[in-house]
Design a protein around this motif. Structure first.
Motif, mmCIF file in Angstrom:
data_model
loop_
_atom_site.group_PDB
_atom_site.id
_atom_site.type_symbol
_atom_site.label_atom_id
_atom_site.label_comp_id
_atom_site.label_asym_id
_atom_site.label_seq_id
_atom_site.Cartn_x
_atom_site.Cartn_y
_atom_site.Cartn_z
ATOM 1 N N GLN A 30 0.834 -1.194 0.000
ATOM 2 C CA GLN A 30 0.000 0.000 0.000
ATOM 3 C C GLN A 30 0.872 1.248 0.000
ATOM 4 O OE1 GLN A 30 -3.544 0.227 -0.173
ATOM 5 N NE2 GLN A 30 -2.889 2.308 -0.673
ATOM 6 N N ALA A 31 0.746 2.038 -1.043
ATOM 7 C CA ALA A 31 1.417 3.332 -1.130
ATOM 8 C C ALA A 31 0.416 4.423 -0.769
ATOM 9 C CB ALA A 31 1.945 3.565 -2.543
ATOM 10 N N THR A 32 0.921 5.605 -0.521
ATOM 11 C CA THR A 32 0.045 6.751 -0.299
ATOM 12 C C THR A 32 -0.533 7.153 -1.650
ATOM 13 O OG1 THR A 32 1.445 7.495 1.517
ATOM 14 C CG2 THR A 32 -0.080 9.107 0.581
ATOM 15 N N PRO A 33 -1.844 7.065 -1.821
ATOM 16 C CA PRO A 33 -2.418 7.405 -3.133
ATOM 17 C C PRO A 33 -2.239 8.893 -3.445
ATOM 18 C CG PRO A 33 -4.149 6.773 -1.571
ATOM 19 C CD PRO A 33 -2.845 6.655 -0.863
ATOM 20 N N LEU A 34 -2.131 9.192 -4.734
ATOM 21 C CA LEU A 34 -2.034 10.590 -5.142
ATOM 22 C C LEU A 34 -3.409 11.242 -5.065
ATOM 23 C CD1 LEU A 34 0.231 10.247 -8.311
ATOM 24 C CD2 LEU A 34 0.894 11.055 -6.043
ATOM 25 N N PRO A 35 -3.479 12.459 -4.546
ATOM 26 C CA PRO A 35 -4.766 13.165 -4.533
ATOM 27 C C PRO A 35 -5.275 13.373 -5.963
ATOM 28 C CG PRO A 35 -3.137 14.290 -3.172
ATOM 29 C CD PRO A 35 -2.412 13.225 -3.915
ATOM 30 N N ASP A 36 -6.571 13.544 -6.098
ATOM 31 C CA ASP A 36 -7.190 13.703 -7.415
ATOM 32 C C ASP A 36 -6.549 14.834 -8.215
ATOM 33 O OD1 ASP A 36 -8.915 11.635 -6.877
ATOM 34 O OD2 ASP A 36 -10.610 12.931 -6.334
ATOM 35 N N PHE A 37 -6.285 15.989 -7.580
ATOM 36 C CA PHE A 37 -5.742 17.120 -8.333
ATOM 37 C C PHE A 37 -4.326 16.826 -8.823
ATOM 38 C CE2 PHE A 37 -3.890 18.203 -4.265
ATOM 39 C CZ PHE A 37 -2.709 18.869 -4.578
ATOM 40 N N VAL A 38 -3.554 16.056 -8.063
ATOM 41 C CA VAL A 38 -2.199 15.688 -8.507
ATOM 42 C C VAL A 38 -2.289 14.693 -9.657
ATOM 43 C CG1 VAL A 38 -0.013 14.601 -7.833
ATOM 44 C CG2 VAL A 38 -1.136 16.197 -6.275
ATOM 45 N N ARG A 39 -3.210 13.742 -9.569
ATOM 46 C CA ARG A 39 -3.413 12.803 -10.678
ATOM 47 C C ARG A 39 -3.856 13.549 -11.930
ATOM 48 N NH1 ARG A 39 -6.433 9.868 -7.302
ATOM 49 N NH2 ARG A 39 -8.163 9.738 -8.757
#
Length: 159
Positions: free
Chosen positions: A134-143
């Motif tokens: 499990q990695a820290t997911p990227l926030p929507d705005f960064v994606r």
């Protein structure tokens, strides 16, 4: 995304990513031809589109120059996964359009492993070993910035 792993250790600095003598170059393709050549001479010739760089702590430390993430973008890797990133390298990479994920389990991943990465959830599947991390997911705005190819293209799309 899916790709083969190129494994690096802790404290990979920007001079290891792209040696200083190449800072006169500015295009991703020119810089990519010399990426990691001082520490993994085979990398520029053998890296394939979609490959994944995996490292330990403090990836991208050293100089704040943007040449390092530009070189990585030129290699067409799908992402860099590390335990942690130097702050300015992280921000420069996002601005350039290089996807990054922080994951505490990079010690369990080996050179040549095949990974499947889901940026939205942060789930990394090691197909080779049958493991999941499990990695820290990227926030929507960064994606959104990543999907656009970097901050400049993202800004053009939202204006």
């Amino acid at each position: 995304m899916s790709g083969r792993v190129w494994k690096f250790g802790d404290d990979v600095d920007t001079d290891a990513v792209i040696p200083g003598r190449y800072l006169i170059m500015n295009t991703p393709e020119e810089l990519a031809a010399h990426a990691f050549e001082g520490v993994r001479p085979e990398f520029p010739k053998e890296v394939k589109e979609g490959d994944i760089i995996v490292a330990g702590n403090n990836f991208g430390c050293g100089s704040s120059r943007e040449h390092a993430p530009i070189a990585l973008k030129g290699t067409k890797i799908s992402c860099v996964i590390a335990k942690s990133f130097a702050r300015i390298f992280f921000r420069n990479s996002i601005n350039i359009g290089v996807a990054l994920l922080e994951c505490p389990d990079t010690d369990r991943i080996e050179d040549g492993d095949q990974l499947d990465v889901d940026f939205a959830s942060g789930v990394i599947k090691n197909v080779t070993k049958g493991e999941q991390y499990q990695a820290t997911p990227l926030p929507d705005f960064v994606r959104g910035i990543m999907d656009a190819g970097g901050l400049i293209e993202y800004t053009r799309q939202i204006i």
